[in-house]
Design a protein around this motif. Structure first.
Motif, mmCIF file in Angstrom:
data_model
loop_
_atom_site.group_PDB
_atom_site.id
_atom_site.type_symbol
_atom_site.label_atom_id
_atom_site.label_comp_id
_atom_site.label_asym_id
_atom_site.label_seq_id
_atom_site.Cartn_x
_atom_site.Cartn_y
_atom_site.Cartn_z
ATOM 1 N N THR A 100 0.841 -1.190 0.000
ATOM 2 C CA THR A 100 0.000 0.000 0.000
ATOM 3 C C THR A 100 0.879 1.243 0.000
ATOM 4 O OG1 THR A 100 -0.105 -0.042 2.418
ATOM 5 C CG2 THR A 100 -1.898 -1.116 1.213
ATOM 6 N N LEU A 101 0.242 2.393 -0.109
ATOM 7 C CA LEU A 101 0.966 3.663 -0.111
ATOM 8 C C LEU A 101 1.715 3.865 1.196
ATOM 9 C CD1 LEU A 101 -1.741 6.013 -1.683
ATOM 10 C CD2 LEU A 101 0.265 5.076 -2.819
ATOM 11 N N SER A 102 2.878 4.493 1.109
ATOM 12 C CA SER A 102 3.662 4.792 2.299
ATOM 13 C C SER A 102 2.953 5.847 3.142
ATOM 14 C CB SER A 102 5.048 5.295 1.893
ATOM 15 O OG SER A 102 5.787 5.709 3.020
ATOM 16 N N ARG A 208 1.384 -6.768 -16.081
ATOM 17 C CA ARG A 208 0.308 -7.256 -15.221
ATOM 18 C C ARG A 208 -0.532 -8.320 -15.925
ATOM 19 N NH1 ARG A 208 -1.056 -4.154 -10.682
ATOM 20 N NH2 ARG A 208 0.296 -2.356 -10.351
ATOM 21 N N SER A 209 -0.654 -8.194 -17.223
ATOM 22 C CA SER A 209 -1.435 -9.176 -17.975
ATOM 23 C C SER A 209 -0.688 -10.491 -18.121
ATOM 24 C CB SER A 209 -1.768 -8.617 -19.366
ATOM 25 O OG SER A 209 -2.546 -7.460 -19.273
ATOM 26 N N ARG A 210 0.617 -10.419 -18.315
ATOM 27 C CA ARG A 210 1.412 -11.634 -18.511
ATOM 28 C C ARG A 210 1.566 -12.436 -17.233
ATOM 29 N NH1 ARG A 210 6.885 -9.720 -20.589
ATOM 30 N NH2 ARG A 210 7.407 -11.924 -20.294
ATOM 31 N N PHE A 211 1.631 -11.728 -16.080
ATOM 32 C CA PHE A 211 1.919 -12.402 -14.817
ATOM 33 C C PHE A 211 0.786 -12.110 -13.829
ATOM 34 C CE2 PHE A 211 6.042 -11.124 -16.723
ATOM 35 C CZ PHE A 211 6.483 -12.392 -17.085
ATOM 36 N N ALA A 212 -0.103 -13.075 -13.671
ATOM 37 C CA ALA A 212 -1.344 -12.851 -12.926
ATOM 38 C C ALA A 212 -1.095 -12.462 -11.473
ATOM 39 C CB ALA A 212 -2.213 -14.113 -12.990
ATOM 40 N N ARG A 213 -0.238 -13.222 -10.770
ATOM 41 C CA ARG A 213 0.006 -12.906 -9.356
ATOM 42 C C ARG A 213 0.659 -11.541 -9.216
ATOM 43 N NH1 ARG A 213 4.413 -15.800 -5.541
ATOM 44 N NH2 ARG A 213 5.686 -14.794 -7.117
ATOM 45 N N TYR A 214 1.612 -11.256 -10.079
ATOM 46 C CA TYR A 214 2.299 -9.954 -10.066
ATOM 47 C C TYR A 214 1.301 -8.815 -10.232
ATOM 48 C CZ TYR A 214 5.518 -6.272 -11.653
ATOM 49 O OH TYR A 214 6.230 -5.105 -11.802
ATOM 50 N N GLY A 215 0.328 -9.012 -11.098
ATOM 51 C CA GLY A 215 -0.600 -7.931 -11.392
ATOM 52 C C GLY A 215 -1.691 -7.723 -10.377
ATOM 53 N N THR A 217 -1.526 -8.367 -6.761
ATOM 54 C CA THR A 217 -1.238 -8.405 -5.323
ATOM 55 C C THR A 217 -0.801 -7.083 -4.718
ATOM 56 O OG1 THR A 217 0.988 -9.206 -5.910
ATOM 57 C CG2 THR A 217 -0.649 -10.849 -5.277
ATOM 58 N N VAL A 218 -0.425 -6.097 -5.515
ATOM 59 C CA VAL A 218 0.108 -4.844 -4.971
ATOM 60 C C VAL A 218 -0.756 -3.676 -5.402
ATOM 61 C CG1 VAL A 218 2.061 -3.242 -5.036
ATOM 62 C CG2 VAL A 218 2.474 -5.696 -4.826
ATOM 63 N N LEU A 219 -1.194 -2.868 -4.440
ATOM 64 C CA LEU A 219 -2.029 -1.709 -4.746
ATOM 65 C C LEU A 219 -1.194 -0.480 -5.089
ATOM 66 C CD1 LEU A 219 -4.706 -2.070 -1.926
ATOM 67 C CD2 LEU A 219 -4.898 -2.781 -4.315
ATOM 68 N N THR A 220 -0.018 -0.362 -4.500
ATOM 69 C CA THR A 220 0.817 0.797 -4.753
ATOM 70 C C THR A 220 1.622 0.602 -6.035
ATOM 71 O OG1 THR A 220 2.460 2.277 -3.761
ATOM 72 C CG2 THR A 220 2.771 -0.081 -3.417
ATOM 73 N N GLN A 459 5.632 -14.394 -1.760
ATOM 74 C CA GLN A 459 5.697 -12.949 -1.558
ATOM 75 C C GLN A 459 5.511 -12.646 -0.082
ATOM 76 O OE1 GLN A 459 2.389 -11.833 -4.171
ATOM 77 N NE2 GLN A 459 3.760 -10.425 -5.234
ATOM 78 N N LYS A 460 6.079 -11.548 0.356
ATOM 79 C CA LYS A 460 5.758 -11.021 1.677
ATOM 80 C C LYS A 460 5.489 -9.540 1.514
ATOM 81 C CE LYS A 460 4.467 -11.086 5.619
ATOM 82 N NZ LYS A 460 3.246 -11.839 5.935
ATOM 83 N N LEU A 461 4.217 -9.186 1.527
ATOM 84 C CA LEU A 461 3.798 -7.810 1.335
ATOM 85 C C LEU A 461 3.382 -7.237 2.674
ATOM 86 C CD1 LEU A 461 1.790 -8.306 -1.958
ATOM 87 C CD2 LEU A 461 4.166 -7.579 -1.674
ATOM 88 N N ILE A 462 4.013 -6.128 3.050
ATOM 89 C CA ILE A 462 3.872 -5.561 4.387
ATOM 90 C C ILE A 462 3.169 -4.222 4.278
ATOM 91 C CG2 ILE A 462 5.139 -4.811 6.436
ATOM 92 C CD1 ILE A 462 7.469 -6.604 5.372
ATOM 93 N N ARG A 463 2.192 -4.003 5.118
ATOM 94 C CA ARG A 463 1.534 -2.689 5.168
ATOM 95 C C ARG A 463 2.551 -1.642 5.611
ATOM 96 N NH1 ARG A 463 -4.165 -3.003 4.646
ATOM 97 N NH2 ARG A 463 -4.348 -4.710 3.131
ATOM 98 N N GLY A 464 2.426 -0.415 5.060
ATOM 99 C CA GLY A 464 3.410 0.623 5.325
ATOM 100 C C GLY A 464 3.780 0.743 6.784
#
Length: 525
Positions: A100-102, A208-215, A217-220, A459-464
Motif C-alpha cells: 500500500t501507499l507509504s 500485469r497481464s502476462r503475470f497474474a500474481r504480479y498484477g 497483489t500490490v495496490l501501490t 511474496q511477503k507484502l507488508i503494510r506501510g
C-alpha cells in the motif's frame, strides 16, 4: 588582498551545505553566512532516495513540499527481489515490500535539480554565495579561521569567520587536511552505477497481464519504489527519476563478489542486471546513457572527529557507510541539524559540549555499522534470512532512532545522532546481535549447499511501516523467520552438514579483472 568578514563560512553549496545555511539563516536572520561552491552548475549525480527521516527533514523542517512534489517523484517504500537461480521464471521470484501507499513522505530525488533549488533558496533567504569558487587554503588555527578561494576569472579572495562548516561531500576537505579521515576496512564494499533509458514500466498493463500474481497483489506503484535485486555478496538498486530515466547500481562486498567481465563498466553493469530474472525482464530493452557511468572502489569511511573549536563537519564530509536502506540522506539531515544547533548555542555564549558531540559521533557511526551492515552481505541473497533482517531492521529503527525524527517529538537537535541515547544504544546492540546470527546462519547454509533454499514462489507484502504499535506485526514476523532459521541450522548441525568449510564461503560469481578500473579516476573525485 581585501579580507572579507563573515560569521559562518560553509564549504560546499550542494544539498548539505545549502540545508545548513537555511537552518542558520532562519534561526538567526542577521547571521552572515557565506556558501562557497566549486561547481558553476551541478551535474547529474546518482539517483538518490530519501527515507521517512530525511523526507521529514526536507518536507517539514525545511518546508520544501511544493518543489519536492512538483519536480521529483514520491517514493513508495523499499522493495526487494530474490531468485533461486538465474533462469527462475519472473513470476516465481520472491518479492518483499509494501502493498500500500507509504504513510510518511519520501522521495526519489534528481540530485542536480534538488541541489540547484536548495542553493538558490539559501541565496534568496540571505546566504551569500560565491560560485564557482575553488578553495585554495583553509586555516582553522587562529581564533578566526581564514579561507582563501579563487573565483572564476582567476580573482583570489580571503574571508575570515568564526565558524567553518565542511559540507564538501566525499572530498572531505577538512577531514583530509586535519588527517582525520579513515577507511572502514571491516566493510570492504564497492559500487558501480549508471543511468538507463528504455527501462520497462513496472506497473504496465503488459506486465500485469502476462503475470497474474504480479498484477493482482500490490495496490501501490512498484515503479515508484526503490527496487532492490538481491544476491549473495551484492545488491542492485533501481531508482526512477522524473523524465523517465532510471538510476541503477550494483553494490558488492569485494570479498564475496566481482561484477561480470565486459568491455566497459556500463556493459558489465547491464550484464549483471540481466543475470537476475527480474532485471532481465525490466532491463530487456534498456540502454546505458553514455557519459553517465560512475564507480567507487571503496565506499565506507569516517572522520575521527566531527567538530573542533571553530569548525564542524556535516553530511558525507563526516563519513559514509553503505547505501542499503538509503542512510546517506539521514546522516545529512542529522549532521546539518547538529551543526546549526551547535552554532546557535555558541552564538548565545553557551557551551555546546564539543567532547560530547565527538563522543556521540563515534558511538553513532560504530553502532549504525554494527547494527545494520557488518557482514550483512553474507545473508543479502537468502530471501528467508534477509526478510527476517529487513522486518527487524526497519521495525526497530522506527522504534529507535527514527521515532522522534518522523513524529517530530522532542525536536532536540543537540542529541539528534542515531543510537546515542541509552534506549537506542540498547536497541543497536540487539540489532547487531541478530545480524551477526543471520550472517552466521548464511555461512552454515553455504557450507551445506542450501543457501537461498526459499528463494522462489512466495511474496511477503507488508503494510506501510510507521513508528507506532503497527511495527509489532513485522517485528514478530522477523523474529519468527529468524527462529525458524535457527531451528533449520540446528537440524543441519545435527546432520553434520552445517560445519563451515571456510571463513567466507564461495562467491556466487567472480572475475579476476580489476574492480571498476575504467572509471577509477572519476570515482574518487
Amino acid at each position: 588582498m581585501n579580507v572579507a568578514e563573515r560569521d559562518v563560512v560553509i564549504l560546499g553549496g550542494a544539498l548539505c551545505g545549502a540545508s545548513t545555511a537555511l537552518l542558520l539563516r532562519r534561526a538567526h536572520p542577521g547571521l552572515r553566512v557565506l556558501l562557497i561552491e566549486k561547481e558553476e552548475r551541478f551535474t547529474r549525480k546518482v539517483g538518490e532516495a530519501t527515507t521517512e527521516v530525511s523526507g521529514e527533514f526536507f518536507h517539514r523542517r525545511l518546508g520544501l513540499v511544493r518543489h519536492l512534489t512538483h519536480e521529483h517523484l514520491a517514493k513508495q517504500s523499499l522493495r526487494m527481489w530474490f531468485a533461486s537461480k538465474p533462469d527462475t521464471p519472473f513470476d516465481e521470484t520472491v518479492e518483499v515490500g509494501s502493498d500500500t501507499l507509504s504513510p510518511y513522505p519520501a522521495y526519489q530525488l534528481d540530485r542536480a535539480v534538488f541541489d540547484e533549488f536548495l542553493l538558490s533558496t539559501a541565496g534568496e533567504e540571505g546566504a551569500e554565495v560565491w560560485r564557482p569558487a575553488e578553495i585554495l587554503h583553509c586555516d582553522i588555527r587562529p581564533a578566526r579561521p581564514v579561507v582563501k578561494v579563487r573565483l572564476a576569472g582567476g580573482e583570489e579572495r580571503e574571508v575570515t569567520c568564526r565558524w567553518v562548516v565542511d559540507a564538501t561531500g566525499r572530498s572531505a576537505f577538512l577531514a583530509r587536511k586535519l588527517d582525520l579521515r579513515r577507511e572502514l576496512l571491516e566493510h570492504p564494499t564497492a559500487a558501480l552505477w549508471a543511468r538507463f533509458r528504455g527501462v520497462k514500466d513496472w506497473d504496465s498493463h503488459a506486465l500485469r497481464s502476462r503475470f497474474a500474481r504480479y498484477g493482482s497483489t500490490v495496490l501501490t506503484s512498484r515503479a515508484a519504489s526503490t527496487n532492490h535485486l538481491m544476491g549473495y555478496g551484492w545488491w542492485c538498486w533501481i531508482i526512477p527519476l522524473r523524465g523517465g530515466d532510471f538510476s541503477a547500481g550494483l553494490v558488492f562486498d569485494t570479498r564475496l563478489f566481482r561484477p561480470p567481465p565486459g568491455d566497459s563498466p556500463g556493459e558489465r553493469l547491464l550484464k549483471h542486471l540481466r543475470s537476475h530474472p527480474v532485471g532481465r525482464e525490466i532491463f530487456e530493452h534498456a540502454e546505458v546513457i553514455e557519459g553517465d557511468i560512475n564507480a567507487r572502489a571503496r565506499l565506507p569511511y569516517y572522520s575521527e572527529r566531527l567538530a573542533g573549536s571553530n569548525w564542524q563537519l556535516a553530511g558525507d564530509a563526516a563519513g559514509f557507510l553503505d547505501p542499503l536502506y538509503s542512510p546517506g540522506m539521514d546522516f545529512l539531515s542529522w549532521t546539518a541539524r547538529l551543526a546549526a544547533w551547535r552554532i546557535s548555542r555558541e552564538l548565545k555564549g553557551e557551551d555546546a559540549g564539543l567532547d560530547r558531540i565527538n563522543a556521540e559521533w563515534r558511538q553513532s557511526y560504530d553502532c549504525w555499522f554494527r547494527a545494520l551492515y557488518k557482514d550483512k552481505y553474507f545473508h543479502l541473497g537468502d530471501a528467508e534470512l534477509m526478510t527476517a533482517a529487513f522486518c527487524l531492521d526497519i521495525g526497530l529503527f522506527f522504534l529507535g532512532p527514527g521515532r522522534d525524527a518522523v513524529l517530530l517529538r522532542g525536536g532536540a537537535d543537540s542529541h539528534c545522532l542515531p543510537f546515542t541515547g541509552k534506549p537506542d544504544f540498547l536497541i543497536s546492540r540487539f540489532m547487531a546481535f541478530y545480524n551477526r546470527r543471520l550472517s552466521s546462519l548464511a555461512r552454515q547454509r553455504l557450507a551445506a549447499g542450501c543457501y537461498g533454499r526459499r528463494n522462489s514462489g512466495w511474496q511477503k507484502l507488508i503494510r506501510g511501516m510507521k513508528p507506532s504499535l503497527a511495527v509489532l506485526k513485522p517485528l514478530l514476523l522477523g523474529i519468527r523467520l529468524w527462529l525458524g532459521a535457527e531451528l533449520h541450522a540446528l537440524g543441519l548441525k545435527m546432520s553434520g552438514l552445517g560445519k563451515s568449510r571456510s571463513g567466507l564461503g564461495e562467491p556466487a560469481s567472480r572475475s579476476d579483472e580489476p574492480v571498476c578500473a575504467a572509471v577509477a579516476t572519476s570515482a574518487e573525485r
